[in-house]
Design a protein around this motif. Structure first.
Motif, PDB file in Angstrom:
ATOM      1  N   GLU A 111       0.795  -1.225   0.000  1.00  0.00           N
ATOM      2  CA  GLU A 111       0.000   0.000   0.000  1.00  0.00           C
ATOM      3  C   GLU A 111       0.827   1.274   0.000  1.00  0.00           C
ATOM      4  OE1 GLU A 111      -0.214  -2.583   2.156  1.00  0.00           O
ATOM      5  OE2 GLU A 111      -0.773  -1.938   4.178  1.00  0.00           O
ATOM      6  N   GLY A 112       2.079   1.174   0.466  1.00  0.00           N
ATOM      7  CA  GLY A 112       2.948   2.343   0.474  1.00  0.00           C
ATOM      8  C   GLY A 112       3.290   2.841  -0.918  1.00  0.00           C
ATOM      9  N   ASP A 115      -0.056   5.365  -1.173  1.00  0.00           N
ATOM     10  CA  ASP A 115      -0.376   6.438  -0.232  1.00  0.00           C
ATOM     11  C   ASP A 115       0.497   6.301   1.022  1.00  0.00           C
ATOM     12  OD1 ASP A 115      -1.695   8.646   0.759  1.00  0.00           O
ATOM     13  OD2 ASP A 115      -3.664   7.703   0.893  1.00  0.00           O
ATOM     14  N   TYR A 116       0.252   7.195   1.966  1.00  0.00           N
ATOM     15  CA  TYR A 116       1.022   7.165   3.211  1.00  0.00           C
ATOM     16  C   TYR A 116       0.766   5.864   3.968  1.00  0.00           C
ATOM     17  CZ  TYR A 116      -3.301   8.189   5.822  1.00  0.00           C
ATOM     18  OH  TYR A 116      -4.559   8.126   6.377  1.00  0.00           O
ATOM     19  N   ILE A 139       7.321   2.051  -0.420  1.00  0.00           N
ATOM     20  CA  ILE A 139       7.105   3.296   0.329  1.00  0.00           C
ATOM     21  C   ILE A 139       7.210   4.521  -0.577  1.00  0.00           C
ATOM     22  CG2 ILE A 139       7.727   2.462   2.624  1.00  0.00           C
ATOM     23  CD1 ILE A 139      10.584   3.387   2.129  1.00  0.00           C
ATOM     24  N   SER A 141       4.671   6.099  -2.293  1.00  0.00           N
ATOM     25  CA  SER A 141       3.534   6.985  -2.035  1.00  0.00           C
ATOM     26  C   SER A 141       3.297   7.979  -3.173  1.00  0.00           C
ATOM     27  CB  SER A 141       3.706   7.742  -0.716  1.00  0.00           C
ATOM     28  OG  SER A 141       2.531   8.464  -0.420  1.00  0.00           O
ATOM     29  N   THR A 144       1.337  11.287  -2.292  1.00  0.00           N
ATOM     30  CA  THR A 144       1.979  12.354  -1.528  1.00  0.00           C
ATOM     31  C   THR A 144       3.274  12.864  -2.158  1.00  0.00           C
ATOM     32  OG1 THR A 144       3.066  10.709  -0.112  1.00  0.00           O
ATOM     33  CG2 THR A 144       0.971  11.589   0.643  1.00  0.00           C
ATOM     34  N   ASN A 218      -3.460  13.292   6.482  1.00  0.00           N
ATOM     35  CA  ASN A 218      -2.923  11.963   6.191  1.00  0.00           C
ATOM     36  C   ASN A 218      -3.130  11.155   7.467  1.00  0.00           C
ATOM     37  OD1 ASN A 218      -2.048  12.511   3.601  1.00  0.00           O
ATOM     38  ND2 ASN A 218       0.074  12.916   4.185  1.00  0.00           N
ATOM     39  N   ARG A 231      -5.526  12.476  -3.687  1.00  0.00           N
ATOM     40  CA  ARG A 231      -6.116  11.202  -3.235  1.00  0.00           C
ATOM     41  C   ARG A 231      -7.471  10.989  -3.900  1.00  0.00           C
ATOM     42  NH1 ARG A 231      -5.313  12.017   1.894  1.00  0.00           N
ATOM     43  NH2 ARG A 231      -3.283  10.969   1.824  1.00  0.00           N
TER      44      ARG A 231
END
Length: 428
Positions: A111-112, A115-116, A139, A141, A144, A218, A231
């Motif tokens: 998931e990184g 997103d965060y 990581i 993201s 972001t 976040n 997002r």
């Protein structure tokens, strides 16, 4: 009505399949494949319609973030999983489905990449071989960051969230966990990370993650309004892509089309029936019992849970076995309650050996009841335990519920192979 009650009611309705072991007068390879294709068309059509309802709900969330619109989107996601999971039995035997499925239902995802995540998170760091480096895509993201430094060459401009960008990141560098699209990407965008391990609780993303303004977050941390906008753009784009993907598969099974996959399959005779039985056997044993249950149970790891952000895994597993039963008995109950029914592979096998046909029918029902135990556990009023709790180390009763499901599903595969031989198919 409460969404859980709706899903429970659909289980009760879908369970009323009746007995279809008696050979019918018009059963043949051709008529079985025609009905099989009718069911596929109905299942994918239902998946498309519920995805459109999900898109309406996610659009409402992005336009007007609130506790209510977020919950509505979550409910719509769960409802969309009901028909889609019943479609997975069309994989494996049908390469047109299996080659396409990864864009819709790939998992588990890092998931990184999207997103965060929690500061301690990097899924790829947990299973490294000696000397192997961490895959930093876990990581990145995208939401972001306006640019990504991939392989130290700063080659990806992520300033604009677009379908082409999301597609380019899917299975980045061949990494199967680099999932950027499909049901589980949307699931993560609605629930956020589930940081509860094998304890109770799902992801808990706040609606403020979508607020365009000073209230943008976040999670528990204040964020620039631009992040919430991005997002929302990601969620909207991912949903558009999902609908396009489902539209393409509906077209492949449309009975009115002359040159699609269905048009070829219904003429394939025993080769087509082999595809039907391969889908049943491989989904039951290799995929559902193996990849989705045994792997998670042996590792006692909720990161291997199928719907790990929403804790909806019990329903996804249930509707997989229901899809198997649908195809074997030649009967599917649509989302609106209509029934698609006709000559079945069960009847075809029964025309050669009624006892073997009945044995497979009974074993599928046994497996359905065993997997329904996952739902019963999750929906218990006194001691609810979802799949990630059942697989916890030391949870002997919970482990047994999962293991009983695995054992029953493996027997479905075994009996399917025996049944196939009755109609001249020696190897699946």
């Amino acid at each position: 009505m409460n969404k859980t009650l709706l899903l429970g009611a659909s289980i009760a309705l879908a369970s009323l399949t009746g007995c279809n072991s008696t050979p019918t007068k018009d059963v043949s390879e051709q008529t079985v494949l025609d009905n099989y294709s009718d069911i596929a068309f109905a299942v994918y059509s239902d998946s498309l319609e519920t995805a459109k309802a999900l898109k309406s709900a996610t659009d409402a969330l992005v336009a007007n973030p609130s506790e209510e619109t977020l919950q509505n989107a979550k409910d719509a996601w769960k409802a969309a999983r009901v028909p889609y999971q019943q479609s997975e039995v069309f994989r494996f035997g049908n390469s047109v489905v299996d080659d396409w499925e990864g864009d819709l239902n790939a998992w588990p995802l890092d998931e990184g990449l999207i997103d965060y995540v929690a500061a301690s998170y990097n899924r790829n760091a947990s299973n490294l071989e000696e000397g192997e480096e961490v895959d930093q895509s876990a990581i990145y993201s995208v939401i972001t960051n306006n640019s990504l430094d991939i392989d130290n060459d700063g080659s990806v401009d992520t300033a604009e969230i677009s379908a082409s960008l999301i597609a380019s990141l899917h299975e980045l560098r061949g990494g199967e966990a680099n999932v950027s699209r499909g049901y589980h990407a949307v699931e993560f965008l609605l629930w956020g990370q589930d940081l509860n391990g094998t304890n109770a609780g799902a992801g808990n993303r706040p609606f403020t993650d979508y607020v365009n303004g000073e209230a943008c977050t976040n999670g528990t941390v204040k964020a620039a309004a631009e992040i919430c906008v991005r997002r929302g753009q990601y969620l909207t784009t991912a949903m558009d892509m999902m609908i396009e993907d489902l539209e393409s598969m509906v077209a492949e099974w449309n009975p009115e089309a002359d040159a699609n996959y269905r048009a070829t399959l219904v003429t394939e005779g025993q080769t087509g029936i082999k595809k039907v039985l391969t889908g049943i056997g491989e989904l039951a044993g290799g995929e559902l019992a193996g990849e989705r249950m045994r792997v998670a149970l042996v590792a006692n790891d909720p990161e291997d849970e199928h719907d790990c952000f929403s804790d909806n895994t019990h329903y996804s597993h249930y509707y997989d076995i229901k899809g198997i039963q649908n195809v074997y008995l030649g009967r599917y109950v649509r989302v609106n309650g209509d029934v698609v029914e006709g000559p079945s592979v069960n009847s075809l096998i029964a025309s050669k050996n009624t006892d073997v046909a009945k044995k497979l029918e009974a074993q599928i029902e046994t497996a359905r009841i065993a997997v329904e135990g996952l739902v019963t556990s999750a929906e218990s009023e006194t001691n609810p335990q979802t799949f990630d709790q059942l697989i916890a180390s030391g949870n002997k009763e919970g482990n047994k519920i999962v293991q009983d499901s695995i054992n029953s599903l493996l027997l479905v595969t075994e009996v399917t192979e025996a049944a196939a031989k009755e109609i001249g198919i020696t190897e699946l």
